[in-house]
Design an enzyme around this catalytic site. Structure first.
Site, mmCIF file in Angstrom:
data_model
loop_
_atom_site.group_PDB
_atom_site.id
_atom_site.type_symbol
_atom_site.label_atom_id
_atom_site.label_comp_id
_atom_site.label_asym_id
_atom_site.label_seq_id
_atom_site.Cartn_x
_atom_site.Cartn_y
_atom_site.Cartn_z
ATOM 1 N N SER A 168 -10.219 15.283 -14.626
ATOM 2 C CA SER A 168 -9.160 15.819 -15.494
ATOM 3 C C SER A 168 -9.280 17.334 -15.611
ATOM 4 C CB SER A 168 -9.284 15.222 -16.898
ATOM 5 O OG SER A 168 -9.022 13.843 -16.864
ATOM 6 N N GLY A 221 -1.912 10.023 -10.318
ATOM 7 C CA GLY A 221 -0.984 10.052 -11.448
ATOM 8 C C GLY A 221 -1.099 11.352 -12.228
ATOM 9 N N SER A 224 -1.114 9.065 -24.384
ATOM 10 C CA SER A 224 -1.287 9.513 -22.999
ATOM 11 C C SER A 224 -1.499 11.018 -22.931
ATOM 12 C CB SER A 224 -0.066 9.128 -22.164
ATOM 13 O OG SER A 224 -0.111 9.822 -20.921
ATOM 14 N N ASP A 265 -10.503 4.942 -18.865
ATOM 15 C CA ASP A 265 -10.792 4.727 -17.443
ATOM 16 C C ASP A 265 -12.087 3.947 -17.219
ATOM 17 O OD1 ASP A 265 -8.496 6.079 -16.719
ATOM 18 O OD2 ASP A 265 -9.507 8.012 -16.563
ATOM 19 N N LYS A 294 -2.297 1.533 -14.679
ATOM 20 C CA LYS A 294 -3.165 2.522 -14.030
ATOM 21 C C LYS A 294 -3.010 2.381 -12.509
ATOM 22 C CE LYS A 294 -4.753 4.348 -17.782
ATOM 23 N NZ LYS A 294 -4.379 5.717 -18.113
ATOM 24 N N ARG A 308 -5.305 -3.112 -14.099
ATOM 25 C CA ARG A 308 -6.771 -3.267 -14.183
ATOM 26 C C ARG A 308 -7.208 -4.480 -15.006
ATOM 27 N NH1 ARG A 308 -8.321 3.211 -14.453
ATOM 28 N NH2 ARG A 308 -8.258 3.468 -12.182
ATOM 29 N N ARG A 332 -11.432 2.893 -9.106
ATOM 30 C CA ARG A 332 -12.337 2.420 -10.168
ATOM 31 C C ARG A 332 -12.620 0.912 -10.053
ATOM 32 N NH1 ARG A 332 -13.046 7.164 -12.653
ATOM 33 N NH2 ARG A 332 -11.208 8.410 -13.086
HETATM 34 C C1 S3P Z 1 -5.832 11.611 -17.532
HETATM 35 C C2 S3P Z 1 -5.360 10.827 -18.558
HETATM 36 C C3 S3P Z 1 -5.446 9.358 -18.569
HETATM 37 C C4 S3P Z 1 -6.454 8.850 -17.558
HETATM 38 C C5 S3P Z 1 -6.332 9.526 -16.232
HETATM 39 C C6 S3P Z 1 -6.528 11.024 -16.375
HETATM 40 C C7 S3P Z 1 -5.675 13.067 -17.604
HETATM 41 O O1 S3P Z 1 -4.176 8.829 -18.247
HETATM 42 O O2 S3P Z 1 -6.316 7.451 -17.392
HETATM 43 O O3 S3P Z 1 -7.299 9.037 -15.319
HETATM 44 O O4 S3P Z 1 -6.329 13.803 -16.827
HETATM 45 O O5 S3P Z 1 -4.891 13.527 -18.449
HETATM 46 P P1 S3P Z 1 -3.034 8.601 -19.378
HETATM 47 O O6 S3P Z 1 -2.672 9.907 -19.915
HETATM 48 O O7 S3P Z 1 -1.894 7.967 -18.635
HETATM 49 O O8 S3P Z 1 -3.646 7.668 -20.376
#
Ligand code: S3P
Length: 443
Positions: free
Chosen positions: A23, A95, A168, A321, A348, A352, A398
């Site tokens: 992140s 994502g 989120s 995660d 995800k 999952r 994962r």
């Molecule tokens: C992330 C936020 C999370 C996480 C992803 C990384 C980020 O997703 O699952 O692996 O870097 O902001 P969500 O915001 O969809 O919960």
């Protein structure tokens, strides 16, 4: 496809350093690309997801280069000065790249096409399309608000105040990034706290950002538009989500005693440590310090007798995660573990909940799938039988790593269909595992 059977090993011993936080790495590249001048990033995760972000920022005018010593040097273009990308932005499996970049582009006068792999093309983008459309962006998405999609940014964009309907960090961050090039103040209201790396790093780059916490814990985050970001030196801490695989491996493989160095312990990410400790896991923090504006420590983990628990759903965002690998720990614990409130896990990189239920059952664990979580009846420390058939990982790194860990604590090993997705977040996973724990056949 690259299938592999992960076999039982002897104890995991020694020290390891997990790669940089995914992140934080995405955000470091994006914000550096928006600052005028040269930023330097050390400890960047060189996984496919982050490389997709780097390639996208390059295609919009930033200079992003890796030096021989592993430092990444980014020369940014300035907020508002991203160039029109000439080709579709290939987001691969990521994502985070997709949603955060959609935000960034939403307030630039650009048009971009976003494409991704089969997993990413199933994931919902409506959650960012909705607020970004309110800000003036125009998005033409595939059926169900999915990729491939075309986004036309608004100039000027319209500042909004948006209450997050799902917990989120990606949606929050998309709106804040859009707010950087939007006149006025853009506000995100976050009833349930999620990872706050964007807020920390935006401040570090000099953005005018405020966070007010209301009496009920709701966070009101406001960023001022027409921002000017200043280049930074960034040191990326180790990824707690990657560390989690070795935490669980150390806890469930008898005789293990490991030190995982430099693990990020931001409170919005550290839920899994709390839960594993509550299950009886021996996880000790050594030398808490600060790296890149984030708390970190080395973690010593020793094999432990684990007990099943009911996991407080309020902890979910701080370990979202880590559930796949927590399910593996639960499968080896004494008694039952119940998880609830995990609907988000179904959207995800794979579903999952369903995928881990099937994979653990195939490995001999007793698992009940519910709409919002799993109930897992642990083996009481006995090894799982392992798999006969191959476990399907559905392009989900994962799932692959979690089931690799399950294989270490099984009799026959666990065969997974494809190890390639591991490279999205943790390219050195298999090498590190082999160094710490030679397979029993090879002993
Ligand atoms: C992330 C936020 C999370 C996480 C992803 C990384 C980020 O997703 O699952 O692996 O870097 O902001 P969500 O915001 O969809 O919960």
């Amino acid at each position: 496809m690259r299938p592999r059977r992960f076999r039982p090993t002897g104890p995991l011993k020694g020290r390891l350093r997990v790669p940089g936080d995914k992140s934080i790495s995405h955000r470091a590249i994006m914000l550096s690309a928006l600052a005028v001048g040269e930023s330097r990033i050390s400890g960047l995760l060189e996984g496919e997801d982050v490389l997709a972000t780097a390639a996208a920022m390059r295609s919009m005018g930033a200079h992003v280069e890796r030096q021989r010593d592993g430092t990444w040097v980014v020369n940014g273009v300035g907020v508002g000065a991203l160039l029109q990308p000439e080709a579709p932005l290939d987001m691969g499996n990521s994502g985070t790249s997709t949603r955060l970049l959609m935000g960034l582009l939403a307030s630039h006068p650009l048009q971009a096409t976003f494409v991704g792999d089969a997993s990413l093309s199933k994931r919902p983008m409506g959650r960012v399309i909705e607020p970004l459309s309110q800000m003036g962006a125009d998005v033409t998405a595939s059926v169900g608000g999915r990729l491939p999609l075309i986004l036309r940014g608004a100039s000027p964009a319209v500042p909004i105040s948006y209450r997050l309907p799902v917990a989120s960090a990606q949606v929050k961050s998309a709106i804040l990034l859009a707010g950087l090039n939007t006149p006025g103040r853009t506000t995100v209201i976050e009833p349930v706290p999620t990872r706050d790396h964007s807020e920390r790093m935006l401040r570090g780059f000099g953005a005018d950002l405020s966070v007010d916490v209301e009496a009920d814990g709701t966070r009101v985050i406001t960023v001022a538009g027409d921002a000017e970001l200043r280049p930074q030196l960034i040191d990326v801490p180790g990824d707690p989500s990657s560390a989690a695989f070795f935490l669980v491996a150390g806890l469930i493989v008898p005789g293990s005693d490991l030190v995982i160095e430099n693990v990020g312990l931001n409170a919005t990410r550290a839920g899994v440590i709390e839960v594993l400790r509550a299950m009886g896991g021996s996880i000790e923090e050594l030398g808490r310090r600060e790296v890149g504006g984030e708390p970190v420590a080395d973690l010593r983990v020793r094999h432990s007798t684990l007990s099943g628990i009911e996991v407080d759903p309020a902890l979910a965002p701080s370990m979202i995660d880590e559930f796949p690998v927590l399910f593996v720990a639960a499968a080896l614990a004494q008694g039952t573990t119940i998880t609830t409130g995990l609907e988000e896990l179904r959207v995800k990189e794979s579903d999952r909940i369903a995928v881990m239920a099937a994979a653990l059952q195939a490995a001999g664990a007793r698992v009940e799938e519910r709409a919002d979580g799993l109930g897992i009846h642990g083996s009481g420390g006995d090894l799982l039988t392992g798999t006969e058939a191959t476990v399907e990982t559905h392009l989900d790194h994962r799932i692959a790593m979690s089931m690799a860990v399950a294989g270490l604590a099984s009799r026959a090993g666990v065969e997974i269909d494809d190890t390639r997705p591991i490279a999205t977040s943790f390219p050195a996973f298999e090498t590190m595992l082999a160094q710490l724990a030679p397979e029993e056949d090879a002993l």
